[in-house]
Design an enzyme around this catalytic site. Structure first.
Site, PDB file in Angstrom:
ATOM      1  N   VAL A 179       0.758  -1.507   0.074  1.00 25.41           N
ATOM      2  CA  VAL A 179      -0.140   0.220   0.101  1.00 25.41           C
ATOM      3  C   VAL A 179       0.860   0.974  -0.387  1.00 25.41           C
ATOM      4  CG1 VAL A 179      -1.946   1.569   1.007  1.00 25.41           C
ATOM      5  CG2 VAL A 179      -1.223  -1.486   1.356  1.00 25.41           C
ATOM      6  N   GLU A 180       1.648   0.806   1.077  1.00 25.20           N
ATOM      7  CA  GLU A 180       2.433   2.421   1.212  1.00 25.20           C
ATOM      8  C   GLU A 180       4.089   2.489  -0.169  1.00 25.20           C
ATOM      9  OE1 GLU A 180       2.889   4.990   3.892  1.00 25.20           O
ATOM     10  OE2 GLU A 180       1.254   4.056   3.974  1.00 25.20           O
ATOM     11  N   SER A 181       4.122   1.726  -0.458  1.00 21.34           N
ATOM     12  CA  SER A 181       5.548   1.779  -1.664  1.00 21.34           C
ATOM     13  C   SER A 181       5.420   1.092  -2.918  1.00 21.34           C
ATOM     14  CB  SER A 181       6.685   2.276  -1.264  1.00 21.34           C
ATOM     15  OG  SER A 181       7.088   0.151  -0.525  1.00 21.34           O
TER      16      SER A 181
END
Length: 755
Positions: A179-181
């Protein structure tokens, strides 16, 4: 007997209701509530159904309503960004028009109108349709990029899961970097969030070392330990994983506030309307649930893709500082491999400007066994007792590159290369030039992409463009401000024009805003979808800011030019001239026009201390002026004193009460003034080097301050740029006292193409 019976019935009803709203087996840490099912399905569609050549036009609150799947051109195709933006804007406008027509009582006549109306169920109210018209959103799809992230995750996923288990946490948390990266180990956002866990600098420093030499956010293993500690703290404070994970995006304090207001996650998801609780925060937990499912079942969605092999390595602790090249020779490991295994070591280490820090655990390829243990001892002759210092010099009036180079005993060409100066060797009063060491091998900034440093950093003139005269109406004499306004500030390199600025309502602490990754990721895609301030597009009329001729001093050895005093020209006259030149500018070639001369790779601002009292020749007190991105916490860290000491010395009640340009008194009880100045310079240099390793400046645009604008909020939400970068282009403005209708020069930023 009747009361207990009724109570039993009520308890049974509540139990059935709970079973109906939560889809989760007993003991499941990550429940899926009925209210969020549509959101989870939406993100599965984004992650696993459509690639980045598609996007969804949808309702931003009811994610079950998807109006259309649109086609997009590849981003690397010439002019694609402009055409894709037009396509997205056209689709959003189309559905907004349909919804407003239906809300006004219009009959759904066409098949398209009937299809849109049917998405809202039987007889939707006019207010619902009007609200939907204002909630049309675009979402870039990510199937291909998610698959790439799954491949990359193979390198460390098993070790990350092991780390979470060691903290007593669910191993499903190991999928959160999707989700983040997208498991991009080089991910870096415009606001400075770094690594697969996208820690901001301030949050990251609570758990890791982040300085000019070492940034552990970029190390997937060390950053995972930090993420585990952070998430565990969230869970202990908030009591559930839906809340703890949402806090990873929204902030722990913000989620405590939301929980106090709404009671539980489901109520927060359905009803909470906190001022900063937007689309990203509301959807963060749903994205996580979708990402876990897609990543665990990647073969179902992406076929038999091969994951990267797990990284095999062992560590050697350094008892002192060491040059990385000497370590490379001793262990017979090339620098590229050392860099890959030790992503926390910043470019200055590999460029020879800094040593590998004392105490660092150097990763080496292979597995450690008794034979390797003996060979891994670091010879004493490799180790050194001190870190290399960072030297800088603040340009003063009358300086040239030649005089600065001779004063510091370095070659002029090395000084030019170290600071990415252009062929005219233009320097500007107030710039902080990096002084290379005599033994340093200078690598021109434009060539450091291979080592992870800035790429494409050759200075180019900066084009200023405006969308049209309607956005910048000419003021009549009666509309001009009663008082004289500040003249345009002209500086060299080739030229910087700063127009007058705007009023901020009670600016907060002067900190950098907190992203857009080095690759397209779910977080980047959310930002792209909500972008309401697109890059200026080519138009029939190109406008640019023209500047007066400058007087410059040139040394016989061709060393440099320094800008003279600014021309006396009002902002009103500048605006008028821009509009009057419209027809002329339309005839100019579509190349670089008159330019803003800012070298964004050279740190600006006054980073020096104005020394006050001395004792035995040593500075004991001094004053500084607050620069963009600095906080009381930074000063306390550099001075090695509690924040309270600085607050008391300056009569401040809280650390959040400082302003840009404010003068502060500090004392040097534990560090020398030179060490403080060096740490301050390295802080700014680190942030700027990291930024320009991923992003480049392509041009600029003008922004006129409107009622209610706040520069810090504008940087975070409207421009999606760090405050320090906007400050570089607007040094003549008082960011604490911007005025209505003032104009700012806003740089246009794009991502450096990888490879």
């Amino acid at each position: 007997m009747r009361v207990p019976f009724l109570l039993a019935v009520m308890m049974f009803v509540l139990w059935v209701d709970a079973r109906s709203t939560v889809s989760a087996a007993a003991g499941n840490s990550f429940p899926v509530y009925d209210a969020m099912r549509a959101n989870v399905a939406f993100w599965k569609t984004v992650y696993a159904k459509y690639p980045t050549s598609n996007g969804l036009i949808h309702d931003n609150r009811d994610l079950s309503i998807i109006y259309e799947v649109i086609d997009l051109e590849p981003r690397d195709r010439g002019g694609a960004e402009k055409r894709n933006t037009a396509r997205v804007d056209g689709a959003k406008a189309k559905y907004k028009k349909i919804l407003l027509s239906l809300a006004a009582g219009g009959v759904a006549r066409t098949s398209e109108e009937k299809r849109v109306l049917a998405l809202f169920g039987a007889k939707p109210s006019a207010s619902r349709l009007r609200a939907a018209a204002d909630a049309v959103r675009f979402q870039l799809c990510l199937k291909d990029h998610f698959a790439e992230g799954v491949v990359r995750s193979g390198a460390y996923l098993d070790e990350i899961k092991k780390i979470f288990r060691s903290y007593g946490l669910p191993e499903e948390l190991a999928y959160l970097p999707h989700v983040e990266s997208s498991f991009n180990y080089k991910a870096y956002s415009k606001s400075g969030a770094a690594g697969i866990w996208q820690f901001t600098r301030d949050t990251g420093k609570r758990f890791m070392t982040i300085d000019y030499t070492l940034d552990e956010r970029r190390d997937p293993i060390r950053a995972t330990h930090a993420a585990a500690r952070f998430l565990k703290g969230n869970y202990e404070r908030l009591g559930s994983w839906p809340l703890a994970l949402t806090a990873y995006n929204h902030g722990t304090t913000g989620m405590v506030r939301a929980k106090n207001a709404m009671g539980n996650y489901e109520n927060i998801f359905r009803k909470y309307e906190g001022s900063r609780f937007g689309f990203a925060s509301r959807n963060f937990y749903s994205e996580f649930i979708a990402a876990v499912d897609v990543a665990k079942n990647y073969k179902k969605h992406f076929g038999n893709i091969k994951l990267d092999d797990p990284v095999s390595h062992y560590e050697v602790a350094l008892s002192n500082y060491a040059p990385v090249k000497d370590l490379s020779r001793h262990f017979k490991v090339d620098l590229a491999t050392l860099r890959e295994l030790n992503p926390a070591l910043r470019p200055p280490v590999f460029e020879g400007r800094k040593h590998v820090p004392k105490g660092y655990r150097l990763r080496l390829p292979g597995k450690k066994d008794p034979a390797v243990q003996v060979a891994s001892a670091v010879p004493r002759d490799i180790l050194v007792d001190q870190q290399k210092p960072s030297r800088f010099y603040r340009v003063r009036k009358g300086d040239t590159v030649g005089t600065v180079a001779r004063r510091h005993g370095v070659k002029m060409e090395d000084l030019v290369a170290a600071n990415d100066l252009d062929s005219r060797k233009m320097i500007v009063v107030g710039q902080n030039l990096r002084i290379p060491s005599r033994e340093e091998k200078i690598v021109p900034l434009a060539k450091t992409a291979a080592t992870g440093g800035p790429a494409e950093l050759t200075a180019r003139p900066l084009k200023i463009a405006m969308k049209g005269a309607k956005e910048l109406p000419r003021r009549t004499a009666s509309q001009a401000p009663p008082a004289a306004v500040a003249p345009a500030e002209l500086t060299a390199g080739p030229l910087k024009v700063a127009l007058k600025g705007a009023k901020a309502e009670g600016p907060p602490a002067v900190t950098a805003s907190v992203p857009a990754e080095a690759v397209i990721t779910p977080r980047t895609a959310r930002q792209m979808a909500d972008d309401e301030f697109p890059i200026i597009q080519a138009s029939a009329v190109k406008k640019a800011i023209s500047a007066s001729k400058r007087v410059a001093e040139t040394e016989e050895d061709g060393a440099a030019n320094v800008a003279s005093d600014p021309a006396a020209e009002t902002v009103l006259a500048e605006e008028t001239r821009q509009l009057e030149r419209q027809a002329t500018l339309a005839l100019l070639p579509q190349g670089d026009l008159d330019s803003v001369a800012v070298n964004p790779r050279v740190v600006t601002g006054n980073l020096e201390v104005e020394v006050g009292s001395r004792k035995n020749g040593r500075a004991m007190t001094g004053t500084i002026k607050v620069e963009a991105g600095e906080t009381i916490g930074h000063y306390a860290g550099w001075l090695k004193v509690p924040t309270g000491k600085i607050l008391r010395a300056n009569g401040l009640r809280s650390a959040s009460s400082i302003k840009l340009g404010q003068q502060l008194k500090i004392s040097f009880d534990k560090v020398a003034v030179e060490e403080f100045e060096q740490n301050r310079y390295e802080y700014h240099k680190e942030i700027e080097e990291d930024f320009f390793a991923v992003y480049k400046i392509e041009g600029a645009r003008l922004y006129r301050i409107k009622a209610g604008d706040n520069i810090w909020k504008l940087c975070a939400d409207e421009f999606d740029l760090p405050a320090w970068l906007v400050r570089k282009y607007n040094t003549a403005h008082d960011f604490n006292n911007l005025k209505l209708d003032d104009q700012l020069v806003i740089p246009v930023v794009s991502k450096v193409e990888e490879g």
